[in-house]
Design a protein around this motif. Structure first.
Motif, PDB file in Angstrom:
ATOM      1  N   GLY A 244       7.356 -41.364  56.443  1.00 26.06           N
ATOM      2  CA  GLY A 244       6.095 -40.637  56.554  1.00 26.06           C
ATOM      3  C   GLY A 244       6.268 -39.139  56.593  1.00 26.06           C
ATOM      4  N   ALA A 245       7.497 -38.655  56.724  1.00 30.04           N
ATOM      5  CA  ALA A 245       7.731 -37.212  56.734  1.00 30.04           C
ATOM      6  C   ALA A 245       7.394 -36.614  55.374  1.00 30.04           C
ATOM      7  N   ALA A 246       6.781 -35.438  55.380  1.00 39.05           N
ATOM      8  CA  ALA A 246       6.451 -34.748  54.137  1.00 39.05           C
ATOM      9  C   ALA A 246       7.728 -34.305  53.431  1.00 39.05           C
ATOM     10  N   PHE A 247       7.704 -34.365  52.086  1.00 42.22           N
ATOM     11  CA  PHE A 247       8.886 -34.003  51.289  1.00 42.22           C
ATOM     12  C   PHE A 247       8.459 -33.104  50.140  1.00 42.22           C
ATOM     13  N   SER A 248       9.191 -31.998  49.946  1.00 47.27           N
ATOM     14  CA  SER A 248       8.944 -31.147  48.787  1.00 47.27           C
ATOM     15  C   SER A 248      10.267 -30.623  48.254  1.00 47.27           C
ATOM     16  N   LEU A 249      10.308 -30.396  46.939  1.00 45.92           N
ATOM     17  CA  LEU A 249      11.541 -29.949  46.281  1.00 45.92           C
ATOM     18  C   LEU A 249      11.191 -29.082  45.097  1.00 45.92           C
ATOM     19  N   HIS A 250      12.007 -28.037  44.877  1.00 44.52           N
ATOM     20  CA  HIS A 250      11.902 -27.228  43.675  1.00 44.52           C
ATOM     21  C   HIS A 250      13.317 -26.888  43.217  1.00 44.52           C
ATOM     22  N   TYR A 251      13.705 -27.414  42.060  1.00 39.87           N
ATOM     23  CA  TYR A 251      14.973 -27.032  41.433  1.00 39.87           C
ATOM     24  C   TYR A 251      14.676 -26.152  40.235  1.00 39.87           C
ATOM     25  N   ARG A 252      15.487 -25.112  40.060  1.00 43.35           N
ATOM     26  CA  ARG A 252      15.258 -24.137  38.998  1.00 43.35           C
ATOM     27  C   ARG A 252      16.572 -23.870  38.268  1.00 43.35           C
ATOM     28  N   GLY A 253      16.482 -23.628  36.968  1.00 44.02           N
ATOM     29  CA  GLY A 253      17.676 -23.359  36.180  1.00 44.02           C
ATOM     30  C   GLY A 253      18.296 -22.015  36.512  1.00 44.02           C
ATOM     31  N   GLY A 254      19.586 -21.879  36.204  1.00 46.96           N
ATOM     32  CA  GLY A 254      20.306 -20.632  36.452  1.00 46.96           C
ATOM     33  C   GLY A 254      20.614 -20.428  37.916  1.00 46.96           C
ATOM     34  N   VAL A 255      20.754 -19.172  38.312  1.00 44.10           N
ATOM     35  CA  VAL A 255      20.975 -18.806  39.710  1.00 44.10           C
ATOM     36  C   VAL A 255      20.005 -17.679  40.054  1.00 44.10           C
ATOM     37  N   CYS A 256      19.795 -17.493  41.345  1.00 42.88           N
ATOM     38  CA  CYS A 256      18.910 -16.408  41.781  1.00 42.88           C
ATOM     39  C   CYS A 256      19.688 -15.445  42.663  1.00 42.88           C
ATOM     40  N   ARG A 257      19.079 -14.341  42.967  1.00 41.66           N
ATOM     41  CA  ARG A 257      19.738 -13.324  43.804  1.00 41.66           C
ATOM     42  C   ARG A 257      19.540 -13.599  45.285  1.00 41.66           C
ATOM     43  N   GLY A 258      18.776 -14.635  45.602  1.00 41.69           N
ATOM     44  CA  GLY A 258      18.573 -15.001  46.994  1.00 41.69           C
ATOM     45  C   GLY A 258      19.420 -16.206  47.361  1.00 41.69           C
ATOM     46  N   THR A 259      18.846 -17.139  48.077  1.00 42.78           N
ATOM     47  CA  THR A 259      19.557 -18.343  48.511  1.00 42.78           C
ATOM     48  C   THR A 259      19.458 -19.399  47.420  1.00 42.78           C
ATOM     49  N   ASN A 260      20.590 -19.919  46.982  1.00 51.53           N
ATOM     50  CA  ASN A 260      20.597 -20.863  45.872  1.00 51.53           C
ATOM     51  C   ASN A 260      20.548 -22.323  46.315  1.00 51.53           C
ATOM     52  N   LEU A 261      20.684 -22.581  47.587  1.00 56.70           N
ATOM     53  CA  LEU A 261      20.359 -23.893  48.159  1.00 56.70           C
ATOM     54  C   LEU A 261      19.797 -23.670  49.550  1.00 56.70           C
ATOM     55  N   LEU A 262      18.598 -24.145  49.763  1.00 56.61           N
ATOM     56  CA  LEU A 262      17.952 -24.062  51.070  1.00 56.61           C
ATOM     57  C   LEU A 262      17.294 -25.406  51.344  1.00 56.61           C
ATOM     58  N   TRP A 263      17.800 -26.096  52.343  1.00 50.31           N
ATOM     59  CA  TRP A 263      17.265 -27.404  52.733  1.00 50.31           C
ATOM     60  C   TRP A 263      16.892 -27.313  54.205  1.00 50.31           C
ATOM     61  N   GLU A 264      15.610 -27.499  54.505  1.00 52.89           N
ATOM     62  CA  GLU A 264      15.155 -27.446  55.888  1.00 52.89           C
ATOM     63  C   GLU A 264      14.613 -28.796  56.326  1.00 52.89           C
ATOM     64  N   ILE A 265      14.889 -29.136  57.557  1.00 49.83           N
ATOM     65  CA  ILE A 265      14.366 -30.348  58.191  1.00 49.83           C
ATOM     66  C   ILE A 265      13.656 -29.897  59.465  1.00 49.83           C
ATOM     67  N   ASN A 266      12.379 -30.194  59.546  1.00 50.87           N
ATOM     68  CA  ASN A 266      11.571 -29.743  60.672  1.00 50.87           C
ATOM     69  C   ASN A 266      11.061 -30.941  61.461  1.00 50.87           C
ATOM     70  N   GLY A 267      11.193 -30.871  62.790  1.00 52.56           N
ATOM     71  CA  GLY A 267      10.803 -32.001  63.623  1.00 52.56           C
ATOM     72  C   GLY A 267      10.031 -31.584  64.854  1.00 52.56           C
ATOM     73  N   THR A 268       9.675 -32.550  65.661  1.00 50.74           N
ATOM     74  CA  THR A 268       8.888 -32.296  66.860  1.00 50.74           C
ATOM     75  C   THR A 268       9.669 -31.553  67.935  1.00 50.74           C
ATOM     76  N   GLU A 269      11.025 -31.664  67.882  1.00 46.84           N
ATOM     77  CA  GLU A 269      11.849 -31.049  68.929  1.00 46.84           C
ATOM     78  C   GLU A 269      12.726 -29.915  68.416  1.00 46.84           C
ATOM     79  N   GLY A 270      12.894 -29.814  67.106  1.00 48.34           N
ATOM     80  CA  GLY A 270      13.801 -28.788  66.602  1.00 48.34           C
ATOM     81  C   GLY A 270      13.757 -28.679  65.089  1.00 48.34           C
ATOM     82  N   ASP A 271      14.583 -27.766  64.567  1.00 52.16           N
ATOM     83  CA  ASP A 271      14.650 -27.488  63.129  1.00 52.16           C
ATOM     84  C   ASP A 271      16.111 -27.342  62.713  1.00 52.16           C
ATOM     85  N   ILE A 272      16.404 -27.770  61.491  1.00 51.35           N
ATOM     86  CA  ILE A 272      17.745 -27.623  60.924  1.00 51.35           C
ATOM     87  C   ILE A 272      17.614 -26.980  59.551  1.00 51.35           C
ATOM     88  N   GLN A 273      18.561 -26.098  59.251  1.00 51.13           N
ATOM     89  CA  GLN A 273      18.593 -25.429  57.965  1.00 51.13           C
ATOM     90  C   GLN A 273      19.992 -25.578  57.352  1.00 51.13           C
TER      91      GLN A 273
END
Length: 359
Positions: A244-273
């Motif tokens: 039931g957790a919400a899920f979203s994803l965006h993959y893009r070609g090439g590389v960017c000047r920012g963060t090239n992999l960012l995966w976040e998990i958000n919960g009722t007690e904490g967050d992970i990046q």
């Protein structure tokens, strides 16, 4: 040779380039005498002999069938382009050999199912290399979620850069830009990462998707030639995990000047990046941080330094070593701990559903 050593034959191995030499060989070498590479079959017998001589291998074969049928080989490793997987893996399975095949298992869901059914009928250990699943950081992440670090998972989101699939390519990687070859951005970096997401957060629920191509041609770096491009360079997915957790994803070609992999998990007690320098979770060093409760800043949540000792420094080789270690145990003990062909079919099924929805 030690009685417990598994003799490995490679289909697709060159000593000075490509994935097999830079990742598979260091991975096997890190596991002591559990494995010994003894044979190679390349596209020509001359190439096989060159590799065997350069790497001091006792056997070189002119075809995959010869290698697969050799009594000197226990495990066949297939590390060639995706369109050849069906033929080469079939040859190994028909010879009754254990198999390690690079992901994607097949060029599409139908081929993957065919290979999984054949492997099952032969009763061998058949492993597909979704090696992000054995990354030490992913195993740590799964432990944190299972122990309730974030509480109930509310949502998870991913942004990843494919590295390739933009508007320029080296000549030897141009095949990635032709959708019919089955080596798209969805099939390689995105799918490898999704395999890790599934291990950490469980099955996917209903998903919707959209693919776009912002570039319809590719410039070949060495020659400047412009060639057509049919693979997508923007992939967006949203929906929910089975939990039931919400899920979203965006993959893009090439590389960017920012963060090239960012995966976040958000919960009722904490967050992970989770972050990395490229959207290929299977081959890049992952960094895990988190915060929970009254904490307001993310702190490192990495595996202990001792867990990296004795393992390859290159994350891709280290993760593959983790798969080989499981494969060894499965062959010797009759277990199924390494990513199986059936696991690969399930991942292909997710990709197939995403493609059908994207239309």
């Amino acid at each position: 040779m030690a009685a417990q050593t598994i003799r490995v034959g490679f289909i697709g191995l060159n000593p000075d380039s490509h994935w097999a030499a830079t990742a598979h060989i260091p991975a096997l070498q890190s596991l002591g005498d559990k494995f010994k590479v003894v044979a190679v079959a390349n596209s020509t017998i001359e190439s096989a002999h060159r590799t065997a001589e350069a790497m001091n291998l006792p056997h070189a074969y002119g075809s995959a069938e010869e290698l697969a049928n050799s009594p000197e080989v226990d495990l066949v490793v297939v590390t060639v382009k995706v369109p050849h997987h069906l033929q080469l893996v079939t040859a190994a399975l028909e010879a009754g050999k254990h198999v390690y095949c690079e992901w994607p298992l097949g060029n599409g869901l139908a081929e993957a199912r065919q290979l999984a059914e054949l492997a099952k009928s032969k009763g061998v250990v058949a492993v597909c290399g979704t090696q992000a699943r054995s990354a030490l950081e992913v195993l740590k992440l799964k432990q944190l979620i299972d122990e309730g670090y974030v509480g109930t998972v509310l949502s998870t989101s991913l942004i990843g850069s494919g590295g390739n699939w933009a508007n320029e390519s080296p000549e030897d990687l141009y095949y990635l830009f032709d959708k019919k070859n089955g080596a798209t951005m969805e099939a390689i970096p995105m799918a490898h990462t999704l395999a890790a997401v599934k291990d950490v957060l469980g099955d996917f629920g209903e998903l919707s998707s959209k693919t776009l191509s912002r570039f319809d041609s590719v410039k070949i770096s060495e020659t400047g030639e412009t060639l057509p491009k049919t693979a997508a360079d923007q992939v967006m997915i949203h929906g929910a995990m089975a939990s039931g957790a919400a899920f979203s994803l965006h993959y893009r070609g090439g590389v960017c000047r920012g963060t090239n992999l960012l995966w976040e998990i958000n919960g009722t007690e904490g967050d992970i990046q989770v972050t990395a320098g490229l959207g290929h979770a299977q081959l890049t060093q992952l960094t895990v941080k988190g915060a929970r409760g009254d904490e307001t800043e993310l702190k490192p949540l990495m595996p202990e330094a001792s867990e990296y000792e004795g393992k390859p420094e290159f994350a891709g080789a280290r993760n593959i070593a983790g798969i080989y270690a499981r494969l060894y145990d499965d062959i010797r003990n009759g277990t199924q701990t390494a990513p199986s062909f059936d696991d690969a079919v399930a991942l292909h099924d997710v990709l197939d559903a995403i493609e059908r929805f994207a239309g």
